[in-house]
Design a protein around this motif. Structure first.
Motif, short mmCIF file in Angstrom:
data_model
loop_
_atom_site.label_atom_id
_atom_site.label_comp_id
_atom_site.label_asym_id
_atom_site.label_seq_id
_atom_site.Cartn_x
_atom_site.Cartn_y
_atom_site.Cartn_z
N TRP A 83 29.94 -5.72 -28.42
CA TRP A 83 30.45 -6.47 -27.22
C TRP A 83 31.85 -6.96 -27.53
N ARG A 84 32.36 -7.24 -28.49
CA ARG A 84 33.75 -7.73 -28.74
C ARG A 84 34.68 -6.91 -28.17
N PRO A 85 34.62 -5.60 -28.59
CA PRO A 85 35.93 -4.76 -28.04
C PRO A 85 35.87 -4.68 -26.39
N LEU A 86 34.80 -4.78 -25.84
CA LEU A 86 34.69 -5.01 -24.40
C LEU A 86 35.15 -6.31 -23.88
N ALA A 87 34.83 -7.27 -24.53
CA ALA A 87 35.20 -8.55 -24.15
C ALA A 87 36.66 -8.75 -24.25
N GLU A 88 37.46 -8.33 -25.33
CA GLU A 88 38.88 -8.21 -25.46
C GLU A 88 39.50 -7.33 -24.44
N LYS A 89 38.80 -6.56 -23.89
CA LYS A 89 39.28 -5.65 -22.85
C LYS A 89 39.20 -6.10 -21.29
N GLY A 90 38.42 -7.45 -21.45
CA GLY A 90 38.54 -8.02 -20.16
C GLY A 90 37.12 -7.86 -19.44
N GLN A 91 36.02 -7.40 -19.82
CA GLN A 91 34.80 -7.24 -19.38
C GLN A 91 34.01 -8.48 -19.15
#
Length: 225
Positions: free
Chosen positions: A42-50
Motif C-alpha cells: 500500500w505504501r507506494p500507492l499511498a505515496e502516489k496519492g491514492q
C-alpha cells in the motif's frame, strides 16, 4: 475505527490495472494477518496519492498492525486521504483530534472533520457531530443541530443516535417535546439491543397513557421500515 473493505463482483469480467493489483495484494495480505506485506503493497500507492491506500496506511499505524503504533503517522496518512474526501479517513482523523492522539487535542478540529464525513452520509460521523452540538464541545451548544444530525444517523439505523434523539424528544430539547416519538425511537434502538434505550423506554412507559403508548408503537414500526 475498524478497517472495512468490500469487493463485489457479479457476473462481470474484472480488468485489474497495476494499481488495482497492488491494492488487492495488500488486501489479501491484510486479511491473512500479514500486515507487513500489506504495508509494503500500500505504501507506494499511498505515496502516489491514492486515497484508499493512504487511509489503509493510517489504519495500520493507528492500530499498530505490522508497525509500532504511531498516531502522528496515522494522522498524517488519514489527513492526506481526508483532504481527498475519503469519508472514513475524515472520521478517523476527527477521532484523533477528539482524543489528542498524534495531534493537539481540538474539539473544533474534530467537529470540522466529523462534519465533512457527516455530509457524505457516514452515520458514525453524524452521531458524533450531533453529540458535539448537544454538549457544546468545540462549538456553540445547539440542540436543534444535535437533533438534526442524530436524526440523519438514526434514519440509517444508528442505535445510539436513535436513543439520543429519543432523549431530546423526551426533554423537548431542540425539538417539540413529544413522548410518543421519544418512546418510538427508544423502541427502535432497543430492538438493536441498545441497553440505554431499553432502560429509557421502560422508564418512560410508566408515565405514558395507553394512547401515547399505542402511538409510540405505531411510530416505532414506521421508523423501523
Amino acid at each position: 475505527m475498524a478497517w472495512r473493505k468490500a469487493l463485489m463482483i457479479a457476473g462481470l469480467i474484472l480488468v485489474i490495472t497495476p494499481v488495482q493489483a497492488d491494492e488487492l495484494a495488500g488486501m489479501a495480505a491484510f486479511v491473512k494477518g500479514d500486515y507487513r506485506t500489506a504495508l509494503l503493497e500500500w505504501r507506494p500507492l499511498a505515496e502516489k496519492g491514492q486515497a484508499e491506500a493512504q487511509f489503509n496506511l493510517g489504519v495500520l499505524y493507528d492500530q499498530g498492525l505490522g508497525v509500532n503504533t504511531d498516531y502522528a503517522q496515522a494522522a498524517a496518512w488519514y489527513r492526506r486521504a481526508a483532504e481527498q474526501d475519503h469519508a472514513q479517513a475524515q472520521f478517523n482523523l476527527a477521532v484523533l483530534y477528539a482524543n489528542g492522539l498524534g495531534v493537539a487535542q481540538s474539539n473544533a478540529e474534530a467537529a470540522r472533520w466529523y462534519r465533512r464525513a457527516a455530509v457524505q452520509g457516514l452515520s458514525a460521523a453524524q452521531f458524533n457531530l450531533g453529540a458535539l452540538y448537544e454538549t457544546g464541545a468545540g462549538m456553540i451548544q445547539d440542540y436543534g443541530q444535535a437533533a438534526n444530525w442524530y436524526r440523519q444517523a438514526a434514519e440509517q439505523g444508528h442505535a445510539a443516535a436513535q436513543n439520543n434523539l429519543g432523549l431530546l424528544y423526551a426533554n423537548g430539547q431542540g425539538v417539540a417535546r413529544d413522548l410518543a416519538i421519544a418512546y418510538a425511537w427508544y423502541t427502535v434502538a432497543a430492538a438493536q439491543d441498545n441497553a440505554k434505550a431499553r432502560f429509557n423506554r421502560d422508564q418512560l412507559a410508566r408515565s405514558l397513557s395507553p394512547g401515547q403508548t399505542q402511538e409510540g408503537e405505531r411510530l416505532a414500526a414506521e421508523y423501523s421500515r
